[in-house]
Scaffold this active site. Structure first.
Site, PDB file in Angstrom:
ATOM      1  N   ASP A 109      20.011  -3.578 -10.853  1.00 11.02           N
ATOM      2  CA  ASP A 109      21.463  -3.722 -10.731  1.00 11.02           C
ATOM      3  C   ASP A 109      21.854  -4.146  -9.322  1.00 11.02           C
ATOM      4  O   ASP A 109      21.677  -3.388  -8.367  1.00 11.02           O
ATOM      5  CB  ASP A 109      22.145  -2.399 -11.083  1.00 11.02           C
ATOM      6  CG  ASP A 109      23.667  -2.510 -11.146  1.00 11.02           C
ATOM      7  OD1 ASP A 109      24.181  -3.645 -11.151  1.00 11.02           O
ATOM      8  OD2 ASP A 109      24.335  -1.463 -11.195  1.00 11.02           O
ATOM      9  N   ASP A 289      26.150 -10.913 -10.484  1.00 15.10           N
ATOM     10  CA  ASP A 289      25.820  -9.526 -10.839  1.00 15.10           C
ATOM     11  C   ASP A 289      24.795  -9.452 -11.961  1.00 15.10           C
ATOM     12  O   ASP A 289      25.044  -9.921 -13.072  1.00 15.10           O
ATOM     13  CB  ASP A 289      27.106  -8.809 -11.256  1.00 15.10           C
ATOM     14  CG  ASP A 289      26.869  -7.362 -11.656  1.00 15.10           C
ATOM     15  OD1 ASP A 289      25.982  -6.717 -11.073  1.00 15.10           O
ATOM     16  OD2 ASP A 289      27.588  -6.880 -12.546  1.00 15.10           O
TER      17      ASP A 289
END
Length: 417
Positions: A109, A289
């Protein structure tokens, strides 16, 4: 070994995390590269949909950024909950913690920066485990965890270890079925406020620690993903400390991190988007992201995209749907980033048709992976280039130089989907 000599020795040492579902981790060494096979996870058994999960994440990203900017702690009412458990497509890496190490499967992440374990496999304390005085908690929109902060030895490949890495150990967590936690490799500033009582302290990411301990010569991580029509395939790599020239074509275009808030709190950049010759989104701020599945754009931009493509909203999947005839005429999207334009082909804009039923769709339809971010443009976070974008382009998250790099890959124009 001194930092100077170890930096010279390890300047070519890159950590690669190749991603394949349900694979046994295998470390391969070639040309001073360390490669670790891990998993791409299709966890699509929930009652929600991919868009709802991504929108919940966006809401949380905004709330976390605003809390940091205002100095007001993030409260429960600032975070929305949606029924999207087990509704995810993400990438996981096998990471060892402890001496000897216990292996944990962690989500990769770039939109968060705390590394933690204990959601699935219980944390095993060893001789290198040290409990700190801090509690730790992080909310992710479609999940959260709380627990205690430890320092421990973290292993990211054969012989590649970090000593004294700060990690969270969950005593409670929600929304992380099938994984053990998160490998947070976003900007370090995102960890402010996650600890208590040391609320103003930051937690170094594994990238920061590898650099500080002289294991890598640059404080950056590069990401290579590839499109796939099946869950079980080697299709990704993380490279810590440098770039892997075999994973991209041409040169890497670097863009400075945006100064527009709240995108500036993440790996945020400025870009514009057009569909063929039609402007979809004027130059604005957003983020790149790995934790978001779809490619999201502002509501008004999506409306322009929908009108231009003729797509209709599909209730079953939450995505826009095209007929086969409409898809045959779908133009490319063009993303302009720091003066360089990247082509996002018609094939790149659709969900893999072989996996339609996995998201509640039917085999004969074409579903678009461009979705609604949930707010109109001008809010400071008007797009997210998520996994579906990153499967077509190489990305470099350069913390030291406050920039993000994008390059074409052999899969930029692939017709995989």
């Amino acid at each position: 070994m001194s930092r100077g000599s170890s930096s010279a020795f390890f300047s070519l040492l890159l950590l690669a995390l190749a991603l394949t579902a349900h694979a046994t981790p295998v470390v391969q060494m070639r040309d001073s590269l360390v490669r670790l096979q891990t998993a791409k996870r299709f966890n699509l058994t929930g009652t929600g949909n991919l868009l709802a999960r991504d929108q919940a994440r966006v809401h949380n990203l905004r709330a976390r950024a605003n809390a940091k900017l205002t100095g007001v702690p993030l409260t429960a009412d600032a975070v929305i909950s949606v029924p999207v458990d087990n509704q995810a497509v993400d990438y996981v890496a096998n990471v060892g913690v402890g001496t000897p190490p216990t292996t944990y499967s962690l989500l990769v992440d770039t939109g968060s920066s705390n590394t933690w374990v204990g959601a699935g496999r219980t944390f095993v304390q060893t001789s290198s485990s040290r409990q700190t005085r801090d509690r730790v908690s992080v909310s992710y929109g479609s999940g959260d965890f709380s627990g205690t902060e430890f320092t421990d030895t973290v292993t990211l490949g054969s012989g590649l270890t970090i000593t004294g890495q700060s990690i969270g150990v969950a005593t409670s967590s929600d929304g992380f079925d099938g994984v053990d936690g998160i490998l947070g490799i976003g900007p370090t500033g995102l960890t402010v406020g996650t600890l208590s009582p040391d609320t103003r302290s930051t937690v170094p990411t594994v990238t920061d620690s590898l650099f500080a301990q002289g294991t890598i010569s640059q404080d950056l991580v590069s990401v290579s993903f590839e499109p796939t029509t099946q869950p079980e395939v080697v299709n990704g790599e993380l490279t810590f400390g440098g770039t892997d020239s075999s994973k991209f074509t041409g040169s890497i275009n670097f863009a400075p991190l945006t100064r527009t808030s709240p995108a500036s709190e993440f790996f945020g950049i400025d870009q514009s988007i057009r569909l063929g010759s039609t402007t979809i989104l004027s130059k604005t701020a957003g983020i790149v992201d790995t934790g978001t599945t779809l490619t999201l754009i502002a509501t008004d931009a999506l409306q322009r995209y929908q009108r231009a493509t003729g797509a209709v909203f599909d209730n079953a999947t939450g995505l826009l749907r095209l007929t086969q005839a409409q898809f045959a005429k779908l133009p490319s999207l063009f993303f302009t980033i720091n003066g360089v334009t990247f082509e996002f082909t018609a094939n790149a804009q659709i969900w893999p048709r072989a996996l339609n039923t996995a998201i509640g769709g039917n085999t004969n339809s074409v579903y678009l992976i461009v979705g609604d971010i949930g707010t109109r443009s001008g809010q400071g976070l008007d797009f997210i280039n998520g996994l579906t974008f990153l499967e077509r382009f190489y990305a470099v998250f350069d913390t030291a130089n406050s920039r993000v790099g994008i390059a074409n890959t052999p899969f930029t124009t692939a017709t995989t989907n």
